[in-house]
Write a protein that holds these residues in place. Structure first.
Motif, PDB file in Angstrom:
ATOM      1  N   LEU A  78       1.036  -0.902  -0.197  1.00 28.92           N
ATOM      2  CA  LEU A  78      -0.046   0.030  -0.132  1.00 28.92           C
ATOM      3  C   LEU A  78       0.715   1.200   0.053  1.00 28.92           C
ATOM      4  O   LEU A  78       2.014   1.175   0.210  1.00 28.92           O
ATOM      5  N   PRO A  79       0.339   2.434  -0.334  1.00 25.34           N
ATOM      6  CA  PRO A  79       1.004   3.451  -0.283  1.00 25.34           C
ATOM      7  C   PRO A  79       2.091   3.839   0.856  1.00 25.34           C
ATOM      8  O   PRO A  79       3.046   4.271   0.535  1.00 25.34           O
ATOM      9  N   ASP A 137      10.333  13.496  -3.184  1.00 23.32           N
ATOM     10  CA  ASP A 137      10.412  12.683  -4.239  1.00 23.32           C
ATOM     11  C   ASP A 137       9.881  11.206  -4.195  1.00 23.32           C
ATOM     12  O   ASP A 137       9.284  10.935  -5.407  1.00 23.32           O
ATOM     13  N   ALA A 138       9.511  10.744  -3.067  1.00 22.30           N
ATOM     14  CA  ALA A 138       8.858   9.395  -2.963  1.00 22.30           C
ATOM     15  C   ALA A 138       7.463   9.565  -3.282  1.00 22.30           C
ATOM     16  O   ALA A 138       6.665   8.517  -3.944  1.00 22.30           O
ATOM     17  N   LYS A 139       6.794  10.596  -2.674  1.00 21.14           N
ATOM     18  CA  LYS A 139       5.413  10.834  -2.770  1.00 21.14           C
ATOM     19  C   LYS A 139       4.947  10.547  -4.343  1.00 21.14           C
ATOM     20  O   LYS A 139       4.047   9.983  -4.666  1.00 21.14           O
ATOM     21  N   PRO A 140       5.427  11.457  -5.022  1.00 22.98           N
ATOM     22  CA  PRO A 140       4.862  11.584  -6.583  1.00 22.98           C
ATOM     23  C   PRO A 140       5.188  10.266  -7.266  1.00 22.98           C
ATOM     24  O   PRO A 140       4.258   9.895  -7.889  1.00 22.98           O
ATOM     25  N   LEU A 141       6.294   9.505  -7.116  1.00 25.98           N
ATOM     26  CA  LEU A 141       6.461   8.258  -7.649  1.00 25.98           C
ATOM     27  C   LEU A 141       5.493   7.304  -7.426  1.00 25.98           C
ATOM     28  O   LEU A 141       4.949   6.572  -7.990  1.00 25.98           O
ATOM     29  N   VAL A 142       5.011   7.438  -5.898  1.00 27.93           N
ATOM     30  CA  VAL A 142       3.965   6.471  -5.417  1.00 27.93           C
ATOM     31  C   VAL A 142       2.547   7.016  -6.122  1.00 27.93           C
ATOM     32  O   VAL A 142       1.639   5.994  -6.451  1.00 27.93           O
ATOM     33  N   LEU A 149       6.205   4.603 -10.556  1.00 25.58           N
ATOM     34  CA  LEU A 149       6.929   3.784  -9.662  1.00 25.58           C
ATOM     35  C   LEU A 149       7.721   2.420 -10.142  1.00 25.58           C
ATOM     36  O   LEU A 149       8.580   2.283 -10.216  1.00 25.58           O
ATOM     37  N   GLU A 150       6.735   1.787 -10.912  1.00 31.68           N
ATOM     38  CA  GLU A 150       7.456   0.732 -11.814  1.00 31.68           C
ATOM     39  C   GLU A 150       8.282   0.707 -12.617  1.00 31.68           C
ATOM     40  O   GLU A 150       9.275   0.164 -12.699  1.00 31.68           O
ATOM     41  N   TYR A 151       8.147   1.808 -13.438  1.00 30.01           N
ATOM     42  CA  TYR A 151       9.216   2.363 -14.265  1.00 30.01           C
ATOM     43  C   TYR A 151      10.529   2.738 -13.649  1.00 30.01           C
ATOM     44  O   TYR A 151      11.535   2.199 -13.897  1.00 30.01           O
ATOM     45  N   TYR A 152      10.384   3.504 -12.661  1.00 31.96           N
ATOM     46  CA  TYR A 152      11.446   3.880 -11.728  1.00 31.96           C
ATOM     47  C   TYR A 152      12.422   2.622 -11.158  1.00 31.96           C
ATOM     48  O   TYR A 152      13.404   2.890 -11.189  1.00 31.96           O
ATOM     49  N   GLN A 153      11.434   1.756 -10.733  1.00 30.08           N
ATOM     50  CA  GLN A 153      12.257   0.587 -10.101  1.00 30.08           C
ATOM     51  C   GLN A 153      12.947  -0.124 -10.940  1.00 30.08           C
ATOM     52  O   GLN A 153      14.098  -0.801 -10.749  1.00 30.08           O
ATOM     53  N   ASP A 154      12.364  -0.250 -12.227  1.00 30.99           N
ATOM     54  CA  ASP A 154      13.196  -1.126 -13.395  1.00 30.99           C
ATOM     55  C   ASP A 154      14.302  -0.385 -13.668  1.00 30.99           C
ATOM     56  O   ASP A 154      15.282  -0.834 -13.912  1.00 30.99           O
ATOM     57  N   VAL A 155      14.128   0.995 -13.826  1.00 29.04           N
ATOM     58  CA  VAL A 155      15.525   1.839 -14.307  1.00 29.04           C
ATOM     59  C   VAL A 155      16.551   1.444 -13.134  1.00 29.04           C
ATOM     60  O   VAL A 155      17.722   0.900 -13.352  1.00 29.04           O
ATOM     61  N   VAL A 156      16.232   1.585 -11.805  1.00 28.10           N
ATOM     62  CA  VAL A 156      17.137   1.327 -10.813  1.00 28.10           C
ATOM     63  C   VAL A 156      17.795  -0.095 -10.982  1.00 28.10           C
ATOM     64  O   VAL A 156      18.905  -0.359 -10.679  1.00 28.10           O
ATOM     65  N   TRP A 161      16.048  11.903 -12.689  1.00 35.13           N
ATOM     66  CA  TRP A 161      15.828  11.828 -13.971  1.00 35.13           C
ATOM     67  C   TRP A 161      14.592  11.494 -14.268  1.00 35.13           C
ATOM     68  O   TRP A 161      13.931  12.020 -15.449  1.00 35.13           O
ATOM     69  N   VAL A 162      13.833  10.543 -13.706  1.00 39.93           N
ATOM     70  CA  VAL A 162      12.321  10.238 -13.896  1.00 39.93           C
ATOM     71  C   VAL A 162      11.453  11.383 -13.649  1.00 39.93           C
ATOM     72  O   VAL A 162      10.313  11.523 -14.155  1.00 39.93           O
ATOM     73  N   LEU A 163      11.604  11.911 -12.362  1.00 39.19           N
ATOM     74  CA  LEU A 163      10.604  13.106 -11.932  1.00 39.19           C
ATOM     75  C   LEU A 163      11.009  14.076 -12.763  1.00 39.19           C
ATOM     76  O   LEU A 163       9.978  14.974 -13.174  1.00 39.19           O
TER      77      LEU A 163
END
Length: 595
Positions: free
Chosen positions: A395-396, A414-419, A427-434, A459-461
């Protein structure tokens, strides 16, 4: 002393002339004071007015004034004259479930191009048609209720809620008023959720119940007198989430709706939120004197609360906050003038400052609730609940804890907008890039994941997010595939390209360049060819010689921020893509500060 001269003031000798001139000056000053204040400045050396003010200063002063006015307007959230009153809010949130069929028919729920094309006979209340509960709909409803910490009821039942309106063809709505499928939940709100400062760091809002019900038709007005109905939405499965009246500020009410939406999206219980009409909120509002003796209010039997009114169909988080502010102000003003608050349903128009009366508030008796005779009890097996609980996604709040923890090391900002952005897709895209970047960086002796996490978030945000905003397009991971961005950041971290070149390449990919990063950099000759020390000195020394005053400010007054200006000038003067900002700054520090 500020001297004010008026061209209209007559000149007469003696005391009378001075008096008339002064009176005329005062008259002009009062009449033209707003404009005068914007245009007159004082030269402190001569104490004479300067009637010519630079346009830039005028614009800056006007922007500052507008900012102050907006801050004061926001302060209406708790105006001083209302400090003696306590606001109480309860919320009813209606969310369209992620389901393929209607609640009581097999008609599809997908958006149709043609009005009234996705309907069944029961949806249109044809005589003789009967409801048939579609059991797959229970799955997203259960995920939502469990994510809201509710107790799932083994047996629940459907009721008929009678009212006559054009968007309800049967003359009643099927809902679960008396025996809902979920009860006694709660939601925790924190500072980062946007709750009001007076609510502290955390506030818990209890949820009375979550119930299944069918949606109504969509009406469209065509002035002056036509109104068309689209029955595609009739019987679309909804859940209604009813909170307890425990909210005491407009900002916290908006934060509650926002948090509920993020929870429903995280569990795939819904596919759209407020922005697309998939979630709507009704708010129940009452006010009372803070020092009033406890008495029985008219708010769900809660003692000590005032008479409530309800505002229907709020379609944005801002509308929730603004409508509560307006209705609170109306009720307080009415009570302070000796009036009485009447229980009623009111409406809200975006951009308005006042709520408007729609109709008298119906009660349980007015709706004539009765058990639906065509639908039997709904039995929910405990094994199904257990299986869903085991597969419930993060969950968030859990995702935020992970992102700000040691694994990624992000800030809350930074974390809030990713969620929250794009229903979790960002968020899924961000974690894939990492993950991809971490693999690419394995050849380094030490790979610090949280350092990579912060870099990728930027870079993502900010870089990629800024391009999406500028191009006015929605999120699409295919525009810049995760592997492409990871490879680009990898080249930057290995110092094979500079930051400006990395941004240039990202723009090229965003605009449709499909070449692999390695090939693109080679084809365009964008790899970094580092400058020698002598080349850096050749760029820095002329700048230092030409700007002795700035050099003195850096050296004598420790104004180190001015080093950035010198770095920028060196990057402009040098060959594009070859000047590294950090090396340029190191050379400048050595020449100016001696180390």
């Amino acid at each position: 002393m500020l001297r004010i001269w008026s061209p209209r003031a007559p000149f007469l000798p003696g005391p009378r002339g001075c008096f008339l001139a002064l009176r005329e000056q005062q008259h002009n000053l009062i009449r033209h004071w707003p404009a005068f204040r914007r245009t007159v400045t004082t030269d402190r050396s001569t104490q004479q007015p300067n009637l010519r003010v630079p346009l830039r200063k005028q614009l800056k002063d006007e922007a500052k004034s507008l900012k102050t006015q907006n801050r004061l307007k926001k302060g209406a959230n708790r105006p001083p004259q209302h400090d003696g009153w306590e606001l109480t809010v309860g919320i009813e949130i209606h969310a369209q479930l992620n389901a393929e069929t209607k609640l009581f028919s097999k008609a599809p729920t997908k958006l149709a191009a043609e009005p009234n094309s996705n309907v069944a006979l029961f949806d249109l209340a044809f005589p003789g048609s009967q409801p048939a509960f579609q059991s797959p709909i229970l799955l997203p409803a259960l995920r939502a209720a469990m994510a809201l910490n509710c107790e799932i009821q083994p047996v629940s039942r459907f009721d008929r809620k009678h009212y006559f309106y054009q968007d309800q063809p049967a003359g009643y709505q099927i809902t679960q008023y008396y025996e809902p499928f979920a009860r006694n939940g709660f939601i925790d709100l924190f500072e980062h959720d946007g709750i009001a400062p007076e609510d502290g760091k955390k506030v818990r809002i209890n949820i009375k119940q979550v119930q299944l019900e069918q949606d109504t038709a969509k009406s469209q007005e065509y002035p002056p007198s036509a109104q068309l109905l689209d029955f595609n939405r009739v019987s679309h499965p909804l859940i209604e989430i009813i909170t307890m009246p425990q909210i005491h500020s407009p900002a916290t009410a908006a934060a509650c709706v926002r948090k509920v939406q993020s929870i429903l999206q995280a569990t795939s219980a819904v596919t759209t939120g407020m922005e697309l009409g998939g979630l709507r909120a009704d708010v129940n509002i009452s006010v009372r004197k803070r020092d009033a003796a406890p008495g029985l209010g008219e708010y769900s039997g809660i003692r000590g609360l005032g008479q409530r009114t309800e505002i229907k169909n709020l379609s944005s988080f801002k509308a929730v906050e603004d409508a509560i502010i307006a209705e609170r102000n109306r009720q307080v003003t009415l009570l302070e003038s000796g009036g009485v608050v009447i229980g009623e349903t009111r409406g809200w128009t975006i951009g308005s400052t006042e709520t408007r009366r729609l109709r008298a508030k119906e009660g349980e008796v007015d709706y004539r609730y009765m058990p639906d005779p065509d639908l039997g009890p709904l039995f929910i097996d405990s094994q199904l609940v257990s299986a869903l609980s085991d597969t419930l996604p993060d969950l968030p709040d859990q995702l935020l804890d992970t992102l700000v923890g040691p694994s990624y090391g992000l800030s809350i900002a930074d974390a809030k907008p990713l969620v929250e952005l794009d229903g979790g897709a960002r968020l899924e895209y961000y974690q894939d890039v990492v993950d991809i970047l971490q693999t690419l960086q394995q050849s380094h002796e030490v790979v610090i994941k949280n350092s990579l996490g912060r870099t990728v978030a930027n870079w993502v945000l900010h870089e990629l997010g800024g391009m999406l905003t500028k191009a006015d397009v929605g999120w699409d991971s295919d525009l810049v595939p995760a592997r492409t961005l990871a490879e680009l950041i990898d080249q930057l971290l290995r110092k094979r390209i500079t930051g400006p070149i990395a941004k240039q390449v990202l723009t090229m990919v965003f605009e449709g360049d499909k070449r692999p990063i390695q090939n693109l950099l080679e084809d365009e000759d964008l790899f970094l060819r580092p400058l020698s020390r002598d080349e850096y000195l050749a760029l820095a020394e002329p700048l230092i010689s030409a700007n002795p005053e700035m050099v003195a400010q850096i050296r004598d007054k420790n104004q180190l921020g001015k080093l950035g200006w010198f770095v920028g000038q060196m990057m402009r003067a040098g060959e594009k893509g070859r000047v590294e900002a950090q090396r340029a700054e190191d050379i400048l520090r050595e020449l100016i500060l001696g180390g």
